[in-house]
Every structure is written in structure tokens, then in C-alpha cells.
Design an enzyme around this catalytic site. Structure first.
Site, PDB file in Angstrom:
ATOM      1  N   ASN A  83       0.855  -1.197   0.000  1.00 41.92           N
ATOM      2  CA  ASN A  83       0.000   0.000   0.000  1.00 41.92           C
ATOM      3  C   ASN A  83       0.886   1.240   0.000  1.00 41.92           C
ATOM      4  O   ASN A  83       2.112   1.128  -0.024  1.00 41.92           O
ATOM      5  CB  ASN A  83      -0.951  -0.027   1.206  1.00 41.92           C
TER       6      ASN A  83
ATOM      7  N   ASP B 284      -3.878  -6.189   5.132  1.00 37.19           N
ATOM      8  CA  ASP B 284      -4.870  -7.056   5.775  1.00 37.19           C
ATOM      9  C   ASP B 284      -4.904  -8.443   5.145  1.00 37.19           C
ATOM     10  O   ASP B 284      -5.308  -9.407   5.786  1.00 37.19           O
ATOM     11  CB  ASP B 284      -6.260  -6.401   5.677  1.00 37.19           C
TER      12      ASP B 284
ATOM     13  N   LYS C  92       8.837 -16.547 -11.566  1.00 36.88           N
ATOM     14  CA  LYS C  92       8.036 -15.417 -12.044  1.00 36.88           C
ATOM     15  C   LYS C  92       6.809 -15.938 -12.794  1.00 36.88           C
ATOM     16  O   LYS C  92       6.945 -16.812 -13.662  1.00 36.88           O
ATOM     17  CB  LYS C  92       8.925 -14.586 -12.983  1.00 36.88           C
TER      18      LYS C  92
ATOM     19  N   PRO D 262      -2.863 -11.911  10.151  1.00 37.42           N
ATOM     20  CA  PRO D 262      -3.275 -11.692  11.541  1.00 37.42           C
ATOM     21  C   PRO D 262      -3.352 -10.194  11.827  1.00 37.42           C
ATOM     22  O   PRO D 262      -2.565  -9.412  11.281  1.00 37.42           O
ATOM     23  CB  PRO D 262      -2.140 -12.329  12.349  1.00 37.42           C
ATOM     24  N   ASP D 263      -4.306  -9.782  12.632  1.00 42.46           N
ATOM     25  CA  ASP D 263      -4.358  -8.395  13.093  1.00 42.46           C
ATOM     26  C   ASP D 263      -3.463  -8.328  14.343  1.00 42.46           C
ATOM     27  O   ASP D 263      -3.869  -8.724  15.438  1.00 42.46           O
ATOM     28  CB  ASP D 263      -5.802  -7.991  13.410  1.00 42.46           C
ATOM     29  N   ILE D 264      -2.236  -7.872  14.142  1.00 45.05           N
ATOM     30  CA  ILE D 264      -1.215  -7.935  15.199  1.00 45.05           C
ATOM     31  C   ILE D 264      -1.671  -7.149  16.421  1.00 45.05           C
ATOM     32  O   ILE D 264      -1.604  -7.613  17.557  1.00 45.05           O
ATOM     33  CB  ILE D 264       0.140  -7.392  14.691  1.00 45.05           C
TER      34      ILE D 264
ATOM     35  N   PHE E  64      -3.514   3.326  14.965  1.00 46.68           N
ATOM     36  CA  PHE E  64      -3.873   4.336  13.972  1.00 46.68           C
ATOM     37  C   PHE E  64      -5.115   3.873  13.220  1.00 46.68           C
ATOM     38  O   PHE E  64      -5.259   2.669  12.975  1.00 46.68           O
ATOM     39  CB  PHE E  64      -2.720   4.547  12.976  1.00 46.68           C
TER      40      PHE E  64
ATOM     41  N   LYS F  36     -12.681   0.690  16.758  1.00 50.42           N
ATOM     42  CA  LYS F  36     -11.355   0.035  16.784  1.00 50.42           C
ATOM     43  C   LYS F  36     -10.683   0.196  18.146  1.00 50.42           C
ATOM     44  O   LYS F  36     -10.066  -0.722  18.657  1.00 50.42           O
ATOM     45  CB  LYS F  36     -10.458   0.617  15.698  1.00 50.42           C
TER      46      LYS F  36
ATOM     47  N   LYS G 200      -9.991  -3.272  19.857  1.00 46.34           N
ATOM     48  CA  LYS G 200      -8.588  -3.686  19.941  1.00 46.34           C
ATOM     49  C   LYS G 200      -8.010  -3.402  21.332  1.00 46.34           C
ATOM     50  O   LYS G 200      -6.824  -3.577  21.562  1.00 46.34           O
ATOM     51  CB  LYS G 200      -7.766  -3.001  18.845  1.00 46.34           C
TER      52      LYS G 200
END
Ligand code: C5P
Length: 401
Positions: free
Chosen positions: A210, A279, A289, A305-307, A323, A337, A341
């Protein structure tokens, strides 16, 4: 006040070199142990004998003189040094340092040292404003070198302008701030920061990622260090330079980031997740290749995984900061969130707003704390944003309540 502090005082060839005598005498009065290293040019402005008499230590100039010791001078001088102060620092020396040139004892010493550096530039105003010099100085600032701005006044070239070395009191103040950091708010705090994007490989040359540049996370690490913290930065691939005095761990994928975080997490007090972790990752990483072909290609993605969520679920008394980069002004999702979290603070920004979010040097944020109060900030540089984030963190740390 500076008892037992070893300072290497670099003196370069500017007219302000005569002021070094006063600087040494003041630093000695405060108890510092001063070792002077001069460039050849500096000896045309003030004699080594004067400085030796004042500092009560041998003055060093030449990298190769006195070959009686087997340990190179730039190594032995660096030992147990608390600070390298260069005053006056000429455009020539600053620019050489920024390019990694080591062609005399002073520049070699700087290149081979991890100690905090403070520089007091002095030069003609046109030289100071020259974009070449400004670029070199900015590069060093980004790496954590501290600069004491020159003052406006009459210059050696008989003109008025910005370029006089900062006055001795100001230099002494800066030295004290760096060396006597007993009341810095993050002293004895260990801080873990994640930064940048992760890269999820598709084959050996392609990946999903990203637009995160890592700038926000690096600005946070720099600020945490400035506030006296012991900082570890886990960074995805970026074009940013490593930060002086910050332990750097470079990773690429989300899984590697998770591995590094899990390893580093236990002894940390504050953990800030500014990384834009992907994600999803491709389920299968192709060997070699992927060749061009007629039919369409489908990639199957699986969830990473969402660390942060995993850490939040077993908090262990850590102060957790996340963030939330959103594509609208709706702050609701950030609050969710924060709750889900189990965070102490979340930084919200709307990435569709001009100057906020990825790649740019500025950001426009809202800070939401555990009690769900929202603080809004104007568009600021990422360094200023980092300062505001830490102000809020420090206010909300358990021991500060
Ligand atoms: O849920 P969302 O991805 O928007 O949450 C963003 C926050 O969670 C950021 O602090 C980010 O660093 C963290 N995160 C994470 N692991 C992921 C995704 C996001 O730690 N896989």
C-alpha cells in the site's frame, strides 16, 4: 552539572573558532571532560596550545600523527564519549558529514561514532541559504543530528545576515539539555513503534502493498528518542534513512512484522502501531516469475493476523496506541477500533483530505483516548503531529495520573 560527561569538541575553520576558548572554559566550569579535535583550517583561527591549556587535554588534529598506539585515534577518542559537539561547524564540514566523507580526524570520528551529535553552524548568509547546504543539513537533521541555529548579525564578510554562530550560552543550554536528561518525560520508558507498509509476495518479483511511506512512524520514533525514550522501530520497506540512537528492525511481510513484534513486545512500556499492515496476503506464493498468459489470472487472498488486536487481547499492562486511516470523516469506526482492539489511544485521520495520510510530509489528525474524548488538530508536519501524539500519550500514561 556535567560531571563525568566526556565531550568531544570539534572545531572547524570559521572565524567563530576564537569563541571556542570561551566555550571550553564554560564547559570545564560545569565539570565536563573536553577533548578538542580541530580541522587543519581551524588552526589558522586559534592555536591548539590555547585550547590544550584550557581543556587540560591533548588537542588532536591529524589522523595519522603519533603512531605509537595500535588503536586508531578515531576509535580510542570515541570511547565512552557522551556527546560530539561541533562548534563552529562550517558548511564544508557539515556537507562532508552528510555525504559520509571521512577525510580528516574530525569527519572520521563522526562517521565512526554512534554518539549524539550537536552542531553549531556558522557561515556567510548566502552559503547558509544555498539549497545544496540546506539539503545536506536537512538530511542530517532527519537522521537525528541536532543543529543550533545560527543568529542574525554582523558577519565576518562585513554584511548583516543569518550566519553568526549561536551564542555560547545557547550552545551550553543545548548541551545541558542533551546530557542532563533526568527530567525528560520518557526517560526509562521502552517504546516499540511499527512503521511503513508491509509487502506480501505474489511471486519472486511481485508483491501486494500500500502507499504508506513510513514517515509518520519514523517521526514518532524520532520524537520518542528526543523525549528520552529507549526506542525500537520495526519498519516495513521504506526509502527513509535509519535513525541515530534508535534500534531498527527491518521486516517485509505482515507475518515477519508479527514475529518481530512478538519478540520485542514483552519488555516494552508503550507500543505504537503506525504501520499500514496489509490485511490480506496471497494464499500461494508462486515459485519463480508468473509468466504472461492468455487467460485471466486469479489470486486467492487470505487474511493476515491483526497484530494489534492480538496484543490488545492480552494487554499485559502496556500502553497501546493504534492508527485508524479512514476514507471519510466518520470517526465512529475509529472509536470502535479503540474499543475492540483494547487500545489506550487511537489516532484518526481521513486519508482523502488534502495533505493528510500517505506519502506526504503533513497530516491532519484527531486523537481519541480511552475515555473516548476527541481532540482535533489542524494540518501539521508529521514531526509536529508526533509531538502532539506524545503529549497525549504522556498525559495518559498510568504513572502520570
Ligand atoms: O483495523 P485497521 O486495520 O484499520 O486498524 C489499524 C490499526 O491496526 C493500525 O494501528 C495498524 O498498525 C494495526 N494493524 C495491525 N495488523 C493488521 C492490520 C492493522 O496491527 N493486520
Amino acid at each position: 552539572m556535567l560531571q563525568e560527561k566526556k565531550i568531544i569538541l570539534g572545531i572547524t575553520g570559521g572565524i567563530a573558532a576564537y569563541k571556542s576558548a570561551f566555550l571550553i572554559s564554560q564547559l570545564k566550569k560545569l565539570g565536563a571532560d573536553i577533548w578538542v579535535v580541530m580541522t587543519k583550517a581551524a588552526t589558522s583561527f586559534i592555536t591548539p596550545l590555547t585550547l590544550q591549556t584550557l581543556s587540560k587535554n591533548k588537542v588532536y588534529i591529524d589522523l595519522f600523527e603519533d603512531s605509537s598506539s595500535f588503536i586508531p585515534k578515531h576509535i580510542s577518542l570515541n570511547e565512552n564519549t557522551d556527546l560530539i559537539l561541533i562548534a563552529p561547524a562550517t558548511a564544508n564540514t557539515i556537507s562532508k558529514i552528510s555525504q559520509g566523507i571521512a577525510d580528516n580526524l574530525l569527519t572520521t570520528l563522526v562517521l565512526s561514532s554512534k554518539t549524539q551529535k550537536v552542531l553549531a553552524p556558522t557561515m556567510n548568509e548566502n552559503m547558509y541559504n544555498n539549497p545544496i547546504f540546506q539539503e545536506n543539513m536537512e538530511k542530517l537533521k532527519k537522521m537525528g543530528y541536532l543543529f543550533i541555529e545560527p543568529e542574525y548579525g554582523r558577519l565576518a564578510c562585513n554584511k548583516e545576515g543569518k550566519g553568526r554562530m549561536a551564542n555560547i550560552d545557547k550552545i551550553i543550554e543545548e548541551v545541558k539539555q542533551v546530557l542532563i536528561n533526568d527530567n525528560l518525560p520518557l526517560k526509562n520508558r521502552k517504546i516499540l513503534i511499527t512503521a511503513g507498509a508491509t509487502r506480501e509476495p505474489i511471486d519472486i518479483i511481485r508483491y501486494i502493498s500500500n502507499r504508506s511511506s513510513g514517515k509518520m512512524g519514523y517521526a514518532l520514533a524520532k520524537e520518542a528518542k528526543r523525549l528520552g525514550g529507549e526506542v525500537t522501530l520495526i519498519s516495513g520497506p521504506t526509502f527513509l534513512s535509519s535513525l541515530e540512537g534508535v534500534a531498527m528492525i527491518k521486516v517485509d511481510t505482515a507475518l515477519k512484522m508479527k514475529e518481530a513484534v512478538t519478540r520485542e513486545y514483552n519488555d516494552k512500556d508503550i507500543i505504537i502501531f503506525s504501520a499500514a499492515v496489509c490485511d490480506f496476503r496471497p494464499k500461494k506464493v508462486y515459485k519463480g516469475k508468473i509468466k504472461k498468459r492468455e487467460e485471466n489470472l486469479s489470486l486467492e487472498l487470505i487474511e493476515n493476523p491483526d497484530i494489534l488486536r492480538e496484543l490488545g487481547s492480552e494487554k499485559k499492562g502496556k500502553f497501546l496506541v493504534g492508527f485508524a486511516a479512514e476514507d471519510s470523516d466518520n470517526i465512529k469506526s475509529a472509536i470502535i477500533k479503540l474499543r475492540e482492539k483494547n487500545l489506550d489511544l487511537i489516532v484518526f485521520n481521513n486519508i482523502t483530505e488534502v495533505g493528510a495520510g500517505f506519502e506526504v510530509d503533513t497530516n491532519k489528525i484527531k486523537i481519541i483516548t480511552k475515555d473516548e474524548t476527541i481532540k482535533e488538530f489542524p494540518l501539521l508536519t508529521k514531526q509536529e503531529v508526533a509531538q502532539n501524539i506524545f503529549k497525549e500519550i504522556i498525559k495518559n500514561l498510568p504513572s502520570a495520573n
